[in-house]
Design an enzyme around this catalytic site. Structure first.
Site, PDB file in Angstrom:
ATOM      1  N   LYS A 150       0.826  -1.208   0.000  1.00 22.60           N
ATOM      2  CA  LYS A 150       0.000   0.000   0.000  1.00 22.60           C
ATOM      3  C   LYS A 150       0.870   1.272   0.000  1.00 22.60           C
ATOM      4  O   LYS A 150       2.070   1.208   0.278  1.00 22.60           O
ATOM      5  CB  LYS A 150      -0.926  -0.013   1.230  1.00 22.60           C
ATOM      6  CG  LYS A 150      -1.919  -1.184   1.242  1.00 22.60           C
ATOM      7  CD  LYS A 150      -2.851  -1.204   0.043  1.00 22.60           C
ATOM      8  CE  LYS A 150      -4.143  -1.965   0.261  1.00 22.60           C
ATOM      9  NZ  LYS A 150      -4.070  -3.403  -0.005  1.00 22.60           N
TER      10      LYS A 150
HETATM   11  C1  LIG Z   1      -5.378  -4.315   0.769  1.00 25.91           C
HETATM   12  C2  LIG Z   1      -6.835  -4.234   0.896  1.00 25.91           C
HETATM   13  C3  LIG Z   1      -7.529  -4.771   1.979  1.00 25.91           C
HETATM   14  C4  LIG Z   1      -6.899  -5.651   3.007  1.00 25.91           C
HETATM   15  O1  LIG Z   1      -5.789  -5.168   3.604  1.00 25.91           O
HETATM   16  P1  LIG Z   1      -4.709  -6.168   4.279  1.00 25.91           P
HETATM   17  O2  LIG Z   1      -3.943  -5.196   5.130  1.00 25.91           O
HETATM   18  O3  LIG Z   1      -3.878  -6.729   3.177  1.00 25.91           O
HETATM   19  O4  LIG Z   1      -5.440  -7.166   5.059  1.00 25.91           O
HETATM   20  C5  LIG Z   1      -8.897  -4.559   2.068  1.00 25.91           C
HETATM   21  N1  LIG Z   1      -9.556  -3.872   1.125  1.00 25.91           N
HETATM   22  C6  LIG Z   1      -8.920  -3.355   0.050  1.00 25.91           C
HETATM   23  C7  LIG Z   1      -9.704  -2.581  -0.946  1.00 25.91           C
HETATM   24  C8  LIG Z   1      -7.555  -3.548  -0.110  1.00 25.91           C
HETATM   25  O5  LIG Z   1      -6.946  -3.072  -1.197  1.00 25.91           O
END
Ligand SMILES: *Cc1c(COP(=O)(O)O)cnc(C)c1O
Length: 403
Positions: free
Chosen positions: A186
């Site tokens: 992210k």
């Molecule tokens: C990455 C993501 C998640 C989950 O996040 P994690 O930290 O990997 O569990 C949930 N929703 C969206 C839209 C994402 O891109």
């Protein structure tokens, strides 16, 4: 995106603060930690970033969605409306609580279509979850109006859109309760982590307690705390929070780099008349974490996607053929492949997925390519990439239009 591309001294310093005193846990050990409270500091920093009253850090974005839903009282038998285009975490979190995911079409924003949402509301609907996919957003005013007129909880998964805004408000802070992920890929990363954001004090206290076994966090003796209700462990560690703290301070710099790189590529693709860009609702500004565009048809989109790969243009996704983000490939959900028995309520509630078709979503996702905007590219690299992309797209479009 992603923030790990620019790891440096500030991340190292924050982690070393934690290792120097050895307290890896976010609660307690007040004497030992010599004033270092990385999770608490990151929470107050995020309150400023999101212009919100309360932030609760948790162990992942998936945990954030789960905790947000639980904090708002979503549970057994409740229906939660969510989009067909999202990360699998959306339905995982809903089902973890015994609730029923109701998948509805997206529109040209690549997020929930307010009309499809309205049409899916039943007497069991408890919440609407918009997922701000690929750095942009849904039509938040229209979705808010639907929630208000049916008295529904409005949840905002902004895991992919940190730094974007709608009418001046940070994405993730607009609905009743918002969710972020700081996983490794992210824009802001701390390895694994997430956050729940809200202005609702009850939701916040619920999130604070629920994510730590129901602990009320009153006083400074952890063993003496009471638990007003059942909880679970969704805690973040101090090591992860330390990295996040260094990263979030760099958010404005990251967004600026994303915007610069995005703009160069967008300008190159804008020269091609067949290319259409995803719609950003009026008053919205993307986070520039991705550039999303539509090609004339599925055949051209597949051809361009393959040519990008063959020519070293990495990190461009054709979600129609991808296993993680679009309903077309979610057979494990449609077939309810679960390790443990699923309640008859949820099994009944999900039967529709065996037969329901989503032609509107298919029409958008089939033609869409979504290109990650990296932070570490030099300007020359972005320009070369933009030219290469434009050449590939323009050739694919001209060949087909002659047919
Ligand atoms: C990455 C993501 C998640 C989950 O996040 P994690 O930290 O990997 O569990 C949930 N929703 C969206 C839209 C994402 O891109």
């Amino acid at each position: 995106m992603p923030g790990f591309e620019l790891f440096g001294d500030s991340e190292r310093k924050e982690v070393n603060d934690v290792l120097d005193n050895g307290v890896l846990m976010r609660y307690g050990f007040d004497g030992m930690r010599k004033g270092h409270w990385k999770a608490k500091e990151l929470e107050s920093e995020l309150c400023k970033t999101f212009n919100s009253e309360y932030v609760q850090l948790v162990s992942s974005g998936t945990a954030a969605v789960t905790v947000a839903l639980a904090s708002a009282g979503v549970g057994a038998g409740d229906e939660v409306i969510m989009p067909t285009f999202t990360f699998v975490a959306s339905f995982e979190a809903i089902m973890m609580l015994g609730a029923i995911p109701v998948l509805v079409d997206i529109d040209d924003t690549l997020t929930l279509d307010p009309k499809a949402v309205e049409a899916a509301i039943t007497s069991k609907t408890k919440a609407i979850m918009v997922v701000q996919m690929c750095g942009s957003m849904g039509d938040m005013d229209a979705l808010r109006a639907v929630c208000d007129s049916h008295d529904l909880i409005f949840i905002e998964d902004a895991c992919q859109a940190i730094g974007g805004t709608y009418k001046g408000q940070p994405l993730g802070s607009i609905a009743d309760i918002g969710c972020f992920s700081f996983d490794f890929v992210k824009t802001i990363t701390c390895g694994e982590g997430g956050a729940v954001v809200t202005n609702n004090k009850d939701y916040y206290l619920n999130a604070d307690h629920y994510s730590d076994h129901g602990h009320d966090h009153v006083g400074n003796d952890r063993g003496a705390e009471t638990h007003p209700f059942l909880g679970y462990n969704f805690r973040i560690s101090e090591l992860n929070a330390a990295v996040g703290l260094a990263q979030v301070r760099r958010l404005p710099e990251f967004i600026q780099i994303q915007k610069k790189n995005y703009t160069i590529i967008r300008e190159a693709l804008s020269q091609i008349p067949e290319v259409e860009f995803r719609r950003v609702p009026e008053g919205g500004e993307e986070s520039y974490a991705f550039l999303n565009f539509f090609l004339p048809n599925l055949g051209i989109a597949r051809k361009v996607s393959e040519a990008f790969k063959a020519n070293g243009i990495d990190a461009c996704f054709h979600y129609y053929d991808n296993n993680w983000h679009y309903i077309r490939k979610w057979d494990h959900l449609k077939d309810l492949k679960s390790l443990f028995p699923i309640s008859s309520e949820v099994r009944e509630g999900l039967k529709y997925l065996k037969t329901k078709t989503y032609s509107q979503s298919d029409a958008y996702i089939a033609r869409n390519l979504s290109c990650l905007i990296k932070l570490s590219w030099s300007e020359d690299e972005v320009r070369d990439r933009a030219n290469a992309m434009a050449n590939i797209v323009s050739e694919a479009c001209s060949v087909i239009s002659q047919d």
